[in-house]
Design a protein around this motif. Structure first.
Motif, short mmCIF file in Angstrom:
data_model
loop_
_atom_site.label_atom_id
_atom_site.label_comp_id
_atom_site.label_asym_id
_atom_site.label_seq_id
_atom_site.Cartn_x
_atom_site.Cartn_y
_atom_site.Cartn_z
N SER A 131 0.84 -1.19 0.00
CA SER A 131 0.00 0.00 0.00
C SER A 131 0.88 1.24 0.00
O SER A 131 1.99 1.22 0.54
CB SER A 131 -0.91 0.01 1.24
OG SER A 131 -1.74 -1.12 1.29
N TRP A 132 0.35 2.31 -0.58
CA TRP A 132 1.05 3.59 -0.60
C TRP A 132 0.12 4.67 -0.06
O TRP A 132 -1.09 4.63 -0.28
CB TRP A 132 1.44 3.97 -2.03
CG TRP A 132 2.48 3.10 -2.64
CD1 TRP A 132 2.28 2.03 -3.44
CD2 TRP A 132 3.90 3.24 -2.51
NE1 TRP A 132 3.48 1.48 -3.82
CE2 TRP A 132 4.50 2.21 -3.27
CE3 TRP A 132 4.73 4.13 -1.82
CZ2 TRP A 132 5.87 2.05 -3.35
CZ3 TRP A 132 6.10 3.97 -1.91
CH2 TRP A 132 6.66 2.94 -2.67
N GLY A 133 0.73 5.64 0.61
CA GLY A 133 -0.01 6.83 0.98
C GLY A 133 -0.02 7.81 -0.18
O GLY A 133 0.58 7.57 -1.23
N GLN A 134 -0.69 8.94 0.03
CA GLN A 134 -0.79 9.96 -1.02
C GLN A 134 0.49 10.79 -1.11
O GLN A 134 0.77 11.42 -2.13
CB GLN A 134 -1.97 10.88 -0.74
CG GLN A 134 -3.32 10.19 -0.89
CD GLN A 134 -3.58 9.77 -2.31
OE1 GLN A 134 -3.40 10.54 -3.25
NE2 GLN A 134 -4.01 8.53 -2.50
N GLY A 135 1.24 10.81 -0.02
CA GLY A 135 2.49 11.57 -0.02
C GLY A 135 2.35 12.90 0.69
O GLY A 135 1.25 13.49 0.74
N THR A 136 3.45 13.37 1.24
CA THR A 136 3.49 14.69 1.87
C THR A 136 4.76 15.38 1.39
O THR A 136 5.84 14.78 1.34
CB THR A 136 3.45 14.57 3.40
OG1 THR A 136 3.41 15.87 3.98
CG2 THR A 136 4.64 13.81 3.97
N GLN A 137 4.63 16.64 1.01
CA GLN A 137 5.75 17.37 0.42
C GLN A 137 6.70 17.88 1.49
O GLN A 137 6.28 18.43 2.51
CB GLN A 137 5.23 18.54 -0.42
CG GLN A 137 6.31 19.37 -1.07
CD GLN A 137 7.06 18.60 -2.15
OE1 GLN A 137 6.49 17.78 -2.88
NE2 GLN A 137 8.37 18.86 -2.26
N VAL A 138 7.98 17.69 1.24
CA VAL A 138 9.04 18.26 2.08
C VAL A 138 9.89 19.15 1.19
O VAL A 138 10.40 18.70 0.16
CB VAL A 138 9.90 17.16 2.73
CG1 VAL A 138 11.13 17.77 3.41
CG2 VAL A 138 9.08 16.37 3.74
N THR A 139 10.03 20.39 1.59
CA THR A 139 10.83 21.35 0.83
C THR A 139 11.87 21.96 1.76
O THR A 139 11.52 22.52 2.80
CB THR A 139 9.94 22.45 0.23
OG1 THR A 139 8.95 21.86 -0.60
CG2 THR A 139 10.79 23.41 -0.60
N VAL A 140 13.13 21.84 1.39
CA VAL A 140 14.23 22.35 2.20
C VAL A 140 14.95 23.44 1.43
O VAL A 140 15.42 23.23 0.31
CB VAL A 140 15.21 21.23 2.57
CG1 VAL A 140 16.31 21.77 3.48
CG2 VAL A 140 14.49 20.07 3.23
#
Length: 116
Positions: free
Chosen positions: A105-114
Protein backbone atom coordinates in the motif's frame (compact mmCIF):
# COMPACT_ATOMS: atom_id res chain seq x y z
CA UNK A 1 -6.29 -3.55 1.96
CA UNK A 2 -4.57 -0.99 4.14
CA UNK A 3 -5.02 2.76 3.78
CA UNK A 4 -2.08 4.96 4.69
CA UNK A 5 -2.40 8.59 5.72
CA UNK A 6 0.69 10.78 6.07
CA UNK A 7 1.06 13.97 8.06
CA UNK A 8 3.86 16.37 8.85
CA UNK A 9 6.33 17.64 6.32
CA UNK A 10 6.21 21.15 4.99
CA UNK A 11 9.04 23.61 4.52
CA UNK A 12 12.27 23.89 6.43
CA UNK A 13 15.72 25.32 6.20
CA UNK A 14 18.94 23.47 5.62
CA UNK A 15 20.22 22.13 8.91
CA UNK A 16 16.74 22.04 10.38
CA UNK A 17 14.43 19.20 11.32
CA UNK A 18 11.05 17.89 10.28
CA UNK A 19 9.00 14.92 11.41
CA UNK A 20 6.71 12.81 9.27
CA UNK A 21 3.98 10.53 10.56
CA UNK A 22 1.97 7.84 8.82
CA UNK A 23 -1.06 6.00 10.15
CA UNK A 24 -2.28 2.70 8.74
CA UNK A 25 -6.00 1.98 8.66
CA UNK A 26 -7.42 -1.43 7.92
CA UNK A 27 -6.35 -5.00 8.50
CA UNK A 28 -2.67 -5.08 9.39
CA UNK A 29 -0.82 -8.39 9.64
CA UNK A 30 0.90 -7.94 12.98
CA UNK A 31 2.94 -11.12 12.55
CA UNK A 32 4.86 -9.67 9.63
CA UNK A 33 4.75 -6.32 7.96
CA UNK A 34 7.14 -3.72 6.70
CA UNK A 35 6.52 0.01 6.96
CA UNK A 36 8.68 2.57 5.33
CA UNK A 37 9.23 5.86 3.60
CA UNK A 38 10.07 6.55 0.01
CA UNK A 39 10.61 9.87 -1.71
CA UNK A 40 10.34 11.18 -5.22
CA UNK A 41 11.82 14.43 -6.42
CA UNK A 42 10.72 16.04 -9.70
CA UNK A 43 12.35 14.31 -12.64
CA UNK A 44 13.84 11.59 -10.48
CA UNK A 45 12.95 8.01 -9.71
CA UNK A 46 11.24 7.08 -6.49
CA UNK A 47 13.80 5.94 -3.94
CA UNK A 48 13.63 4.16 -0.62
CA UNK A 49 14.48 6.35 2.33
CA UNK A 50 13.99 4.04 5.30
CA UNK A 51 12.16 0.88 6.22
CA UNK A 52 11.31 -0.88 9.45
CA UNK A 53 10.17 -4.46 9.83
CA UNK A 54 7.68 -5.71 12.38
CA UNK A 55 10.55 -7.62 14.00
CA UNK A 56 12.47 -4.38 14.44
CA UNK A 57 15.07 -4.57 11.67
CA UNK A 58 15.74 -1.20 10.07
CA UNK A 59 17.29 -0.13 6.82
CA UNK A 60 18.25 3.33 5.55
CA UNK A 61 19.35 4.78 2.27
CA UNK A 62 23.01 5.78 2.42
CA UNK A 63 22.05 9.38 1.72
CA UNK A 64 20.10 9.70 4.99
CA UNK A 65 22.09 7.51 7.38
CA UNK A 66 22.98 9.39 10.52
CA UNK A 67 20.43 12.12 9.79
CA UNK A 68 17.04 10.39 9.59
CA UNK A 69 15.50 8.02 12.12
CA UNK A 70 12.57 5.73 11.43
CA UNK A 71 10.43 4.38 14.24
CA UNK A 72 7.06 2.73 14.66
CA UNK A 73 4.25 2.45 17.17
CA UNK A 74 2.59 -0.91 16.63
CA UNK A 75 -0.21 -0.19 19.08
CA UNK A 76 -1.30 2.67 16.85
CA UNK A 77 -0.21 1.18 13.51
CA UNK A 78 1.97 4.20 12.88
CA UNK A 79 5.41 4.85 11.46
CA UNK A 80 7.46 7.99 11.90
CA UNK A 81 10.42 9.58 10.17
CA UNK A 82 12.47 12.08 12.13
CA UNK A 83 14.56 14.09 9.71
CA UNK A 84 17.47 16.08 11.10
CA UNK A 85 20.27 18.04 9.45
CA UNK A 86 18.08 18.56 6.43
CA UNK A 87 19.66 19.34 3.08
CA UNK A 88 18.14 20.98 -0.01
CA UNK A 89 18.54 17.64 -1.79
CA UNK A 90 16.07 16.13 0.67
CA UNK A 91 13.34 18.12 -1.08
CA UNK A 92 10.81 15.63 -2.43
CA UNK A 93 7.38 14.14 -2.08
CA UNK A 94 7.63 11.65 0.77
CA UNK A 95 5.39 8.60 0.57
CA UNK A 96 4.55 6.13 3.28
CA UNK A 97 4.51 2.48 2.29
CA UNK A 98 3.44 -0.74 3.90
CA UNK A 99 3.63 -4.40 2.98
CA UNK A 100 1.18 -6.47 4.98
CA UNK A 101 -0.51 -9.77 4.31
CA UNK A 102 1.20 -10.00 0.96
CA UNK A 103 -0.19 -6.68 -0.24
CA UNK A 104 1.55 -3.38 -0.72
CA UNK A 105 0.00 0.00 0.00
CA UNK A 106 1.05 3.59 -0.60
CA UNK A 107 -0.01 6.83 0.98
CA UNK A 108 -0.79 9.96 -1.02
CA UNK A 109 2.49 11.57 -0.02
CA UNK A 110 3.49 14.69 1.87
CA UNK A 111 5.75 17.37 0.42
CA UNK A 112 9.04 18.26 2.08
CA UNK A 113 10.83 21.35 0.83
CA UNK A 114 14.23 22.35 2.20
CA UNK A 115 15.68 25.74 1.39
CA UNK A 116 19.35 26.62 1.57
Amino acid sequence: QVRLVESGGGSGQAGGSLRLSCAAFGSVDRDFNVMGWYRQAPGKQREMVAGIFSGGDITYADSVKGRFTISRDDAKNMVFLQMNSLKPEDTALYLCSMVSGGYGSWGQGTQVTVSS
